[in-house]
Design a protein around this motif. Structure first.
Motif, short mmCIF file in Angstrom:
data_model
loop_
_atom_site.label_atom_id
_atom_site.label_comp_id
_atom_site.label_asym_id
_atom_site.label_seq_id
_atom_site.Cartn_x
_atom_site.Cartn_y
_atom_site.Cartn_z
N PRO A 340 -5.98 5.20 7.47
CA PRO A 340 -5.56 5.35 6.07
C PRO A 340 -4.58 4.25 5.66
CG PRO A 340 -5.49 7.46 7.20
CD PRO A 340 -5.73 6.42 8.26
N SER A 341 -4.43 4.06 4.37
CA SER A 341 -3.64 2.94 3.83
C SER A 341 -2.17 3.00 4.19
CB SER A 341 -3.80 2.88 2.31
OG SER A 341 -3.35 4.09 1.71
N PHE A 342 -1.64 4.19 4.54
CA PHE A 342 -0.19 4.28 4.79
C PHE A 342 0.23 3.70 6.14
CE2 PHE A 342 -2.05 8.56 5.61
CZ PHE A 342 -1.86 8.65 6.99
N TYR A 343 -0.70 3.19 6.91
CA TYR A 343 -0.35 2.57 8.19
C TYR A 343 0.07 1.10 8.05
CZ TYR A 343 -1.68 6.37 11.33
OH TYR A 343 -1.72 7.56 12.02
N CYS A 344 0.01 0.58 6.84
CA CYS A 344 0.30 -0.84 6.66
C CYS A 344 0.69 -1.07 5.20
CB CYS A 344 -0.96 -1.65 7.02
SG CYS A 344 -0.81 -3.43 6.90
N PRO A 345 1.49 -2.08 4.90
CA PRO A 345 1.76 -2.40 3.50
C PRO A 345 0.45 -2.68 2.77
CG PRO A 345 3.25 -3.61 4.93
CD PRO A 345 2.24 -2.97 5.82
N LYS A 346 0.37 -2.31 1.50
CA LYS A 346 -0.88 -2.45 0.75
C LYS A 346 -1.23 -3.90 0.45
CE LYS A 346 -1.14 2.08 -1.45
NZ LYS A 346 -0.23 2.72 -0.51
N GLU A 347 -0.23 -4.77 0.41
CA GLU A 347 -0.49 -6.17 0.04
C GLU A 347 -0.13 -7.15 1.15
OE1 GLU A 347 -2.04 -6.83 -2.68
OE2 GLU A 347 -1.94 -4.80 -3.52
N MET A 348 0.16 -6.66 2.34
CA MET A 348 0.57 -7.55 3.42
C MET A 348 0.12 -6.99 4.77
SD MET A 348 4.43 -8.90 4.36
CE MET A 348 4.61 -9.80 2.82
N GLY A 349 -0.40 -7.88 5.63
CA GLY A 349 -0.80 -7.46 6.96
C GLY A 349 0.35 -7.55 7.94
N LEU A 350 0.14 -6.97 9.11
CA LEU A 350 1.12 -7.02 10.19
C LEU A 350 0.47 -7.62 11.43
CD1 LEU A 350 2.73 -3.46 9.85
CD2 LEU A 350 3.67 -5.61 9.01
N LEU A 351 1.21 -8.41 12.16
CA LEU A 351 0.73 -9.02 13.39
C LEU A 351 1.63 -8.63 14.54
CD1 LEU A 351 -0.87 -11.01 15.15
CD2 LEU A 351 0.54 -12.85 14.24
N ASP A 352 1.05 -7.94 15.52
CA ASP A 352 1.76 -7.61 16.76
C ASP A 352 1.53 -8.77 17.70
OD1 ASP A 352 2.71 -6.68 19.13
OD2 ASP A 352 1.49 -4.87 19.21
N ALA A 353 2.55 -9.60 17.85
CA ALA A 353 2.39 -10.84 18.62
C ALA A 353 2.53 -10.63 20.12
CB ALA A 353 3.42 -11.87 18.16
N GLN A 354 3.00 -9.47 20.54
CA GLN A 354 3.23 -9.24 21.97
C GLN A 354 2.80 -7.83 22.36
OE1 GLN A 354 7.40 -10.24 22.54
NE2 GLN A 354 6.83 -12.23 23.39
N THR A 355 1.52 -7.65 22.61
CA THR A 355 1.04 -6.36 23.09
C THR A 355 1.31 -6.26 24.59
OG1 THR A 355 -1.16 -7.24 23.54
CG2 THR A 355 -0.78 -6.30 21.36
N SER A 356 1.07 -5.07 25.14
CA SER A 356 1.38 -4.83 26.54
C SER A 356 0.56 -5.70 27.50
CB SER A 356 1.16 -3.36 26.88
OG SER A 356 -0.18 -2.98 26.58
N ASP A 357 -0.64 -6.10 27.06
CA ASP A 357 -1.48 -6.92 27.94
C ASP A 357 -1.58 -8.37 27.48
OD1 ASP A 357 -3.05 -6.62 25.73
OD2 ASP A 357 -4.80 -5.81 26.77
#
Length: 642
Positions: A340-357
């Motif tokens: 659903p849309s509430f997991y992220c800003p509506k006009e901007m993406g998010l980048l997880d630059a350091q995941t566990s793997d």
């Protein structure tokens, strides 16, 4: 017969009222200034080109009547259709055949980003890799071309990198500025730094207590399968013979020289065979490239399916193998989920630059939802229908929970799918073996076999146009053609011609549509949207959601699935895609011409029967075909994480 009309007895919850709120008002009055929309976006030109598009029967007739094409392209994904458009605009007589639908494989299952690749830039510096850097620069240039050629399908998207350690602030800041620098004149917008409070304000779903800053850079977001079908239609309008559901059975080879001179193909709808002669043949089948190369190595041009048949003897739909033991393609499964849309800003993406793997994870606003992914899982075989496993879905949710303050729930997953990444190695020199695919460069690979079969594979969506240009350059060289220069850098795709950023407003005013419906049509069909709106005018039932097709007699609320109105996919839109975009099955519409099943698999399941009803009426299906379509579509959509 059910019609939408004004009535003193209308209940607030009735179908007509919901439809009216949704913008499907049947009382569309003629505007005195109706020429405003037409003059601003050249709808008169659009209508003419749309009406003149050849039917599938016309294209099949052209396939059988042409003695020899200049080039035959096998594969209707991004690269194949890009090649067809490039070749057609250079004056070559082009045929393209795709065994399934356009974008039915990898090309509809991307991360929906037109990007240079910030992760590749980081690798380029740490590994001192010129190949990685060249890939980034190439993709940054092509990103700008995508935004130009399909402005309705491709938009600029700011992406924020949340920073949780002070030492990372200058690191990421320099990285994003270098990303801008290498884009040069093609840079979209300058990256910038956000304070912790501002970053938390932009993305309130993140844990503000841990934020040290936010770095924002810009890339493109696009609708991949609609881009693919637009390439196919544009190629047809430029004179190419482009057909889906036509499968290659055999490569035609000269008995004396061994050169490939065409192929034997079968129309999967009728079973009729066609012998397609061509001066040059291109293998653009993506993950299936090894199958064509195997046929090329055979003196008869026939595949050896003995191993494949043995492997698939007891396989299910989700475990069938398409290509066993590939030598060129290095298959890797990339899984994405929709939230659903509430997991992220509506006009901007998010980048997880350091995941566990060590992977990069994106969380991007897309089509009113949030797209999250992706995984990178090495595989030994190329599956026929890759699917997202529960472990893959949980892996993405687990990474997301590291940043989201509220509980990340499995029931929030609206859809999940897997695609095969187009990673390749040179089959003539590379040794077979497995292992991680993260270290492979996502560059394309082009080579011509001794039989003159040209193979193009690898790369990514963003670089499809340059891949096509290089491929057709090779076609011109092999075929010794005298052609005009490549023009695809500036060529607008269908829907992008005369595009106006105010198109949704113009549609809303001209056809009395709601803002939701007007934006949906403008952003998916561009300047072809008025053709759908004219279908609305012709018959008010065309404004109904496809899930309600065949239920026109329902007039009492309580018997209507009101959730159908949450998605703006109408009967009129379906009829348009059948006539003007070569949709041939229910899945073509629900998966690729629209993104219904990708966005909400459960709701798409409810629309299967209505979609089959309309398509069956339009295409003349008998009851057996209709039942088969319902079963096939239902079974496939159920693999999308539901």
């Amino acid at each position: 017969m059910y019609t939408i009309r004004r009535s003193r007895k209308l209940l607030l919850g009735s179908v007509a009222t919901v439809t009216a709120v949704w913008g499907a008002n049947s009382l569309i009055k003629k505007s005195r200034d109706s020429d405003i929309l037409y003059s601003d976006v050249s709808v008169s030109t659009i209508k003419k080109s749309s009406v003149d598009i050849p039917s599938r029967a016309d294209l099949l007739s052209r396939l059988s009547k042409t003695d020899k094409f200049d080039v035959l392209i096998i594969g209707g994904g991004a690269t194949g259709t890009g090649c067809a458009l490039d070749a057609a605009t250079r004056g070559l007589n082009v045929a393209l055949v795709e065994m399934n639908d356009f974008a039915s494989g990898t090309s509809s299952k991307s991360t929906k980003m037109a990007h240079g690749g910030v992760r590749y830039l980081e690798k380029a510096f740490w590994e001192l890799s010129k190949a990685q850097l060249d890939l980034v620069i190439e993709a940054l240039n092509e990103r700008a071309h995508m935004l130009h050629t399909a402005p309705h399908l491709c938009k600029i998207l700011p992406i924020m990198i949340p920073v949780y350690n002070y030492w990372q602030v200058p690191y990421f800041y320099v990285g994003t500025k270098m990303y801008d620098l290498f884009a040069g004149s093609q840079n979209l917008k300058s990256s910038y730094l956000l304070s912790p409070s501002r970053a938390a304000e932009v993305a309130p779903m993140l844990d503000a207590s841990k934020l040290k800053a936010g770095l924002v850079y810009h890339d493109g977001s696009f609708n991949d399968s609609r881009m693919n079908s637009s390439l196919a239609v544009t190629a047809v309008e430029r004179g190419a013979t482009v057909l889906n559901y036509v499968q290659i059975k055999q490569l035609l080879k000269n008995k004396e020289t061994g050169k490939v001179e065409g192929a034997v193909a079968v129309d999967r709808e009728t079973g009729k065979e066609y012998q397609i002669k061509a001066k040059v043949v291109v293998n653009a089948t993506g993950p299936y490239s090894d199958r064509l190369l195997q046929m090329d190595q055979s003196p008869t041009g026939l595949p050896d399916d003995s191993i494949l048949q043995k492997i698939n003897e007891n396989a299910t739909v989700s475990t069938k193998i398409a290509v066993p033991n590939p030598k060129m393609v290095v298959p890797s499964a990339g899984v994405h989920i929709i939230l659903p849309s509430f997991y992220c800003p509506k006009e901007m993406g998010l980048l997880d630059a350091q995941t566990s793997d060590g992977r990069v994870m994106f969380f991007l606003p897309w089509q009113g939802k949030v797209l999250a992914g992706t995984t990178d899982i090495p595989m030994k075989q190329v599956p026929e229908n890759p699917t997202a496993t529960e472990a893959d879905i949980q892996d993405i949710l687990k990474e997301l929970q590291h940043y989201i303050t509220f509980p990340v729930k499995r029931e929030d997953v609206l859809s999940a799918w897997a695609g095969i990444r187009p990673l390749v190695k040179d089959p003539r020199t590379a040794e077979s073996g497995s292992g991680t695919t993260q270290q492979l460069v996502r560059s394309h690979f082009l080579f011509t076999s001794p039989s003159d079969l040209i193979t193009i594979s690898g790369g990514k969506w963003t670089t499809y146009r340059e891949m096509a240009e290089e491929t057709i350059n090779e076609v011109v060289k092999v075929g010794k053609f005298n052609t005009t220069p490549c023009i695809t850098k500036k060529l607008r795709l269908v829907g992008g011609e005369n595009w106006n950023p105010n198109l949704s407003a113009l549609l809303s005013q001209q056809y009395q549509l709601s803002s939701v419906m007007a934006e949906h049509l403008a952003n998916n069909y561009g300047t072809r949207a008025p053709v759908i709106c004219e279908l609305f005018k012709q018959d008010p039932r065309n404004k109904l959601p496809v899930a309600l097709a065949g239920k026109e007699n329902v007039s009492v609320f309580g018997h209507v699935d009101y959730d159908s109105f949450r998605y703006p996919y109408t009967i009129g839109e379906l009829k348009y895609t059948i006539k003007y975009e070569y949709a041939r099955t229910a899945l073509d519409f629900l998966m690729r011409r629209t993104r219904y099943a990708f966005l909400d698999a459960k709701q798409a399941l409810n629309a299967v029967e209505g979609t089959v009803k309309v398509m069956g009426d339009e295409l003349g299906w008998d009851s057996k075909r209709r039942q088969s379509e319902i079963q096939t579509a239902t079974e496939y959509i159920k693999t999308f994480g539901v």
